[in-house]
Design a protein around this motif. Structure first.
Motif, PDB file in Angstrom:
ATOM      1  N   PHE A   9      -3.835  13.224   1.820  1.00  8.25           N
ATOM      2  CA  PHE A   9      -2.349  12.906   2.529  1.00  8.25           C
ATOM      3  C   PHE A   9      -1.364  13.816   1.961  1.00  8.25           C
ATOM      4  CE2 PHE A   9      -4.465   8.703   2.003  1.00  8.25           C
ATOM      5  CZ  PHE A   9      -4.452   8.321   3.180  1.00  8.25           C
TER       6      PHE A   9
ATOM      7  N   GLU B 103      -8.600   5.688  -6.593  1.00  9.90           N
ATOM      8  CA  GLU B 103      -8.012   6.855  -6.079  1.00  9.90           C
ATOM      9  C   GLU B 103      -7.386   7.723  -7.201  1.00  9.90           C
ATOM     10  OE1 GLU B 103      -4.900   6.167  -2.849  1.00  9.90           O
ATOM     11  OE2 GLU B 103      -5.568   7.969  -2.038  1.00  9.90           O
TER      12      GLU B 103
ATOM     13  N   SER C   7       0.943  -1.348   0.051  1.00 10.52           N
ATOM     14  CA  SER C   7      -0.051   0.079   0.142  1.00 10.52           C
ATOM     15  C   SER C   7       0.862   1.216  -0.104  1.00 10.52           C
ATOM     16  CB  SER C   7      -0.762   0.103   1.152  1.00 10.52           C
ATOM     17  OG  SER C   7      -1.856   0.699   0.858  1.00 10.52           O
ATOM     18  N   ARG C   8       0.587   2.459   0.995  1.00  5.78           N
ATOM     19  CA  ARG C   8       1.653   3.206   0.961  1.00  5.78           C
ATOM     20  C   ARG C   8       3.076   2.881   0.963  1.00  5.78           C
ATOM     21  NH1 ARG C   8      -1.320   6.027   6.188  1.00  5.78           N
ATOM     22  NH2 ARG C   8      -2.963   4.707   5.015  1.00  5.78           N
TER      23      ARG C   8
ATOM     24  N   TRP D 244       2.436  13.288   1.596  1.00  9.90           N
ATOM     25  CA  TRP D 244       3.160  12.145   1.024  1.00  9.90           C
ATOM     26  C   TRP D 244       4.029  12.692  -0.247  1.00  9.90           C
ATOM     27  CZ3 TRP D 244      -0.911   7.609   0.518  1.00  9.90           C
ATOM     28  CH2 TRP D 244      -1.084   6.992   1.962  1.00  9.90           C
TER      29      TRP D 244
ATOM     30  N   ILE E  27      -5.500  11.853  -3.378  1.00 10.40           N
ATOM     31  CA  ILE E  27      -4.430  11.210  -2.530  1.00 10.40           C
ATOM     32  C   ILE E  27      -3.810  12.771  -1.925  1.00 10.40           C
ATOM     33  CG2 ILE E  27      -2.574  11.244  -4.290  1.00 10.40           C
ATOM     34  CD1 ILE E  27      -2.043   8.319  -3.064  1.00 10.40           C
TER      35      ILE E  27
ATOM     36  N   LYS F 113       4.332   1.991  -2.336  1.00 13.39           N
ATOM     37  CA  LYS F 113       4.696   3.306  -3.126  1.00 13.39           C
ATOM     38  C   LYS F 113       6.041   3.434  -2.828  1.00 13.39           C
ATOM     39  CE  LYS F 113       0.021   5.330  -1.768  1.00 13.39           C
ATOM     40  NZ  LYS F 113      -0.796   4.528  -2.606  1.00 13.39           N
TER      41      LYS F 113
ATOM     42  N   TRP G  81     -10.039   0.520  -5.161  1.00 14.62           N
ATOM     43  CA  TRP G  81      -9.274   1.836  -4.843  1.00 14.62           C
ATOM     44  C   TRP G  81      -7.920   1.928  -5.250  1.00 14.62           C
ATOM     45  CZ3 TRP G  81     -10.863   6.288  -3.390  1.00 14.62           C
ATOM     46  CH2 TRP G  81     -10.395   7.120  -2.517  1.00 14.62           C
TER      47      TRP G  81
ATOM     48  N   HIS H  35      -7.672  -5.513  -0.361  1.00 14.23           N
ATOM     49  CA  HIS H  35      -6.376  -4.894   0.038  1.00 14.23           C
ATOM     50  C   HIS H  35      -5.619  -5.498   1.088  1.00 14.23           C
ATOM     51  CE1 HIS H  35      -3.964  -1.279  -0.380  1.00 14.23           C
ATOM     52  NE2 HIS H  35      -4.134  -0.904   0.866  1.00 14.23           N
TER      53      HIS H  35
END
Ligand code: GCU
Length: 410
Positions: A293, A284, A246-247, A296, A289, A250, A337, A387
């Motif tokens: 956030f 998303e 997930s994050r 980020w 995003i 990335k 998402w 997810h």
């Protein structure tokens, strides 16, 4: 009959609500704009002309999306070993917990390695979301010491010990001869918007529009951990796979792009800002995003809110920065998402770069069926379910690592 009809209506309603998109978000394939992706191989005729194009793509993504991270002098890092090594997993493994001190941060490592070898082993390096103690229930694992999300008073507690253990197939990782190195991402930068006052950002002052957001800070932190692993005799630092969900997926992608010492790169359900193409506007979006956030990415990325069409790159070019090193992109069927199709298409979009560099790329002409992984130099699967990180995902990563990292010096 009446009951049957009611049950059908209920099921249809459930199906619609479970896939219903939040307002302003589309889960409708028919509404995705016609894709016109920038060519990662623009001006490239052969493998020799790729490095110049790579430099150009890297600079663009760094300046417009993740932001620039500072130089680091490895000599400024201190290592302490207050916690003695212990036998782990009923004698199958050894747990060690050195702490790294750099850029004003105290970063607590959890290293689990097979007990039955003296040879340096290949490793998976992956951040966790809420503290090393959430990864496994063993009471010897240090509790996270700083700010932790979704906890009472933002403090780590015994209640959370082992809470995310289903996401970590430590037993299998060890049995297959790998080490796991995990670290709480908040040790490097706590995951909230504080205008660059906490974590590693505190040391480097207020950034301009092109300077690093939290994802770049986390990626940079992974490189600092790799700096340490280069001096850790139990680990073969030339065979470290960087993995994230997930994050943090990335993050692993940007770490793999920024630091070519990572031998293999894994993105698990990384979605928007990770493996998914932004220009599809499916699930998303860039605007969403950047609003949810704001810390980020760098401020320049906000220019593309609702203007994905003017982005001079897309995420297939981020993935291409990993080439020719092995890259794995994983999606989940119910994770709309994160746009599974957009993740696959980005992996496919990186394929020509892998091929011009003489590797197999992603050997799939169309999106593979659910639970039918494809393992080329690029690996891809979409598994059933939501997810998450599951043992199915780890099974693929271990097979993929066996294919690409088994021999020393690869
Ligand atoms: C949110 C966010 C995603 C992110 C995810 C996660 O859903 O919108 O971009 O990947 O959190 O990190 O769990």
């Amino acid at each position: 009959m009446k009951h049957h009809l009611l049950a059908c209506i209920f099921m249809v309603t459930m199906a619609t609500t479970s896939t219903a998109a939040p307002s302003g978000i589309s889960y409708n394939e028919d509404k995705t704009p016609k894709l016109d992706l920038p060519d990662p191989l623009k001006g490239v005729q052969d493998a020799k002309s790729w490095p110049a194009r790579r430099t150009e793509i890297f600079a663009m993504i760094e300046d417009q999306m993740f932001g620039k991270a500072p130089e680091f002098d490895k000599k400024s890092m201190k290592v302490t070993r207050k916690i003695p090594d212990r036998i782990f997993l009923s004698g199958k493994a050894v747990l060690s917990q050195p702490a790294l001190h750099f850029a004003g941060c105290n970063v607590q490592l959890m290293i689990v390695r097979p007990a039955d070898t003296r040879e340096p082993v290949p490793a998976f390096l992956a951040y966790n979301f809420r503290g090393n103690h959430t990864v496994h229930q063993d009471p010897a694992i240090a509790l996270a010491s700083g700010w932790v999300p979704r906890t009472k008073g933002n403090k780590a507690s015994e209640d959370h010990r082992g809470q995310s253990s289903p996401r970590w197939d430590i037993q299998k990782i060890i049995e297959k001869g790998y080490a796991l190195v995990t670290v709480y991402c908040g040790d490097v930068d706590p995951d909230f918007h504080d205008h660059f006052k906490n974590g590693v950002h505190a040391k480097y002052g207020k950034p301009d529009a092109g300077q690093w957001g939290t994802i770049a800070a986390w990626s940079w932190g992974l490189s600092r951990i790799l700096d340490y692993l280069e001096d850790e005799p139990a680990i073969d630092a030339k065979r470290v796979a960087v993995m994230g969900h997930s994050r943090l997926g990335k993050t692993s992608l940007w770490a793999g792009a920024s630091d070519t010492r990572f031998a293999l790169v894994i993105s698990n359900n990384s979605g928007c800002g990770g493996a998914a193409l932004s220009k599809r506007r499916f699930g998303e979006t860039v605007h969403r995003i950047n609003s949810s956030f704001p810390h980020w990415f760098c401020d320049n990325f906000k220019k593309y809110n609702n203007k994905e069409d003017i982005l001079p790159f897309d995420q297939h070019m981020l993935l291409a920065l990993v080439a020719p090193r092995p890259l794995y992109v994983a999606s989940a069927e119910k994770d709309q998402w994160a746009d599974p199709r957009g993740e696959f298409l980005a992996a496919k979009g990186a394929d020509p770069v892998y091929r011009i560099l003489g590797t197999e790329g992603l050997p799939a002409d169309s999106m593979p069926a659910v639970n039918k992984p494809v393992h080329g130099r690029i690996g891809y699967h979409i598994r059933s379910g939501k997810h998450d990180v599951t043992s199915y995902d780890w099974k693929q990563y271990l097979a993929f690592a066996d294919k690409h990292l088994k021999k020393k010096g690869q």
